[in-house]
Design a protein around this motif. Structure first.
Motif, short mmCIF file in Angstrom:
data_model
loop_
_atom_site.label_atom_id
_atom_site.label_comp_id
_atom_site.label_asym_id
_atom_site.label_seq_id
_atom_site.Cartn_x
_atom_site.Cartn_y
_atom_site.Cartn_z
N LEU A 1 0.85 -1.18 0.00
CA LEU A 1 0.00 0.00 0.00
C LEU A 1 0.89 1.23 0.00
CD1 LEU A 1 -2.40 -1.06 2.91
CD2 LEU A 1 -2.67 -1.55 0.46
N CYS A 2 0.34 2.34 -0.30
CA CYS A 2 1.01 3.62 -0.07
C CYS A 2 0.07 4.40 0.82
CB CYS A 2 1.30 4.35 -1.38
SG CYS A 2 2.20 5.91 -1.11
N THR B 1 8.59 11.54 11.45
CA THR B 1 9.63 11.59 10.41
C THR B 1 9.61 10.32 9.58
OG1 THR B 1 11.01 13.03 11.76
CG2 THR B 1 12.11 11.83 9.99
N PHE B 2 9.50 9.18 10.24
CA PHE B 2 9.46 7.89 9.55
C PHE B 2 8.29 7.83 8.57
CE2 PHE B 2 8.36 3.29 9.49
CZ PHE B 2 9.58 2.76 9.08
N VAL B 3 7.12 8.25 9.02
CA VAL B 3 5.92 8.22 8.19
C VAL B 3 6.04 9.21 7.03
CG1 VAL B 3 3.44 8.70 8.16
CG2 VAL B 3 4.44 7.32 10.01
N THR B 4 6.55 10.40 7.30
CA THR B 4 6.72 11.40 6.24
C THR B 4 7.67 10.91 5.16
OG1 THR B 4 6.24 13.24 7.74
CG2 THR B 4 7.49 13.76 5.75
N CYS C 1 7.05 6.31 -1.25
CA CYS C 1 6.04 5.47 -1.90
C CYS C 1 5.15 6.28 -2.82
CB CYS C 1 5.21 4.71 -0.87
SG CYS C 1 3.96 5.69 -0.02
N GLY C 2 5.07 7.58 -2.62
CA GLY C 2 4.22 8.42 -3.45
C GLY C 2 4.92 8.96 -4.68
N PRO D 1 4.11 2.23 -15.99
CA PRO D 1 4.16 0.81 -16.34
C PRO D 1 5.51 0.16 -16.03
CG PRO D 1 4.08 2.19 -18.32
CD PRO D 1 3.89 3.09 -17.14
N ASP D 2 6.58 0.96 -15.93
CA ASP D 2 7.90 0.39 -15.66
C ASP D 2 8.36 0.63 -14.21
OD1 ASP D 2 8.18 -0.64 -18.19
OD2 ASP D 2 9.13 1.18 -18.98
N THR D 3 7.45 1.01 -13.33
CA THR D 3 7.78 1.27 -11.94
C THR D 3 8.27 -0.01 -11.26
OG1 THR D 3 6.11 3.00 -11.83
CG2 THR D 3 6.86 2.11 -9.73
N PHE D 4 9.28 0.15 -10.40
CA PHE D 4 9.77 -0.98 -9.63
C PHE D 4 8.84 -1.24 -8.44
CE2 PHE D 4 13.64 -0.39 -11.97
CZ PHE D 4 14.17 -1.67 -12.05
#
Length: 162
Positions: free
Chosen positions: A44-45, A73-76, A82-83, A88-91
């Motif tokens: 998820l993102c 900080t970790f969440v940011t 992730c955002g 189509p070529d995203t890892f």
């Protein structure tokens, strides 16, 4: 102050003891929370969901990235990673817990320590998945208001697999 007196003072200053599960029940609860954490992080993102899984005073130590202090900080930083650009070529990455590596130890008055090893896989777009790395981890889960939250984490011994 003699060591015994200092130790007693530290014990008396602790918060009320936390009622913990034990043995297989504790291991199952922590394994479920671990799976949820990595589902949120890799599938998820959803920074809000991640925020519910970590403590405000989180300390995350990574042998390649250093220290990330505080849950905010970790969440940011997670949300920024992730955002990022999608296409189509995203890892895409996947984490897999190594079977039989999971160990869970109760820490009375605090929570539980989880230790284990995991493997990391990547694929580009809809392409084939490849094993790309491995690492070990040690995590302190704190029980807060009935929920297990990541409080301290050591992500160590990362190695590429070629």
């Amino acid at each position: 102050m003699p060591f015994t007196a200092l130790f007693a003072a530290l014990l008396l200053g602790q918060t009320q003891p936390v009622d913990l599960l034990d043995g297989p029940e504790l291991t199952a609860a922590i394994a479920a929370r671990d799976a949820e954490l990595f589902h949120v992080m890799f599938d998820l993102c959803d920074p809000a969901a991640l925020s519910d899984l970590v403590t405000d005073d989180l300390e995350f130590y990574h042998d390649r990235g250093g220290l990330t202090a505080t849950g905010a900080t970790f969440v940011t930083e997670y949300g920024e990673r992730c955002g990022g650009p999608q296409g189509p070529d995203t890892f895409h990455s996947r984490r897999e817990l190594v079977p039989d590596s999971l160990r869970v130890y109760a820490i009375p008055g605090v929570g539980a320590v989880e230790e284990g090893s995991h493997l990391f896989y990547e694929r580009q777009g809809d392409g084939p998945e490849h094993l790309v790395g491995r690492a070990r981890f040690s995590v302190l889960w704190r029980l807060e208001d009935g929920d297990w939250r990541l409080a301290r984490a050591f992500s160590i011994d990362h190695a590429a697999i070629e």
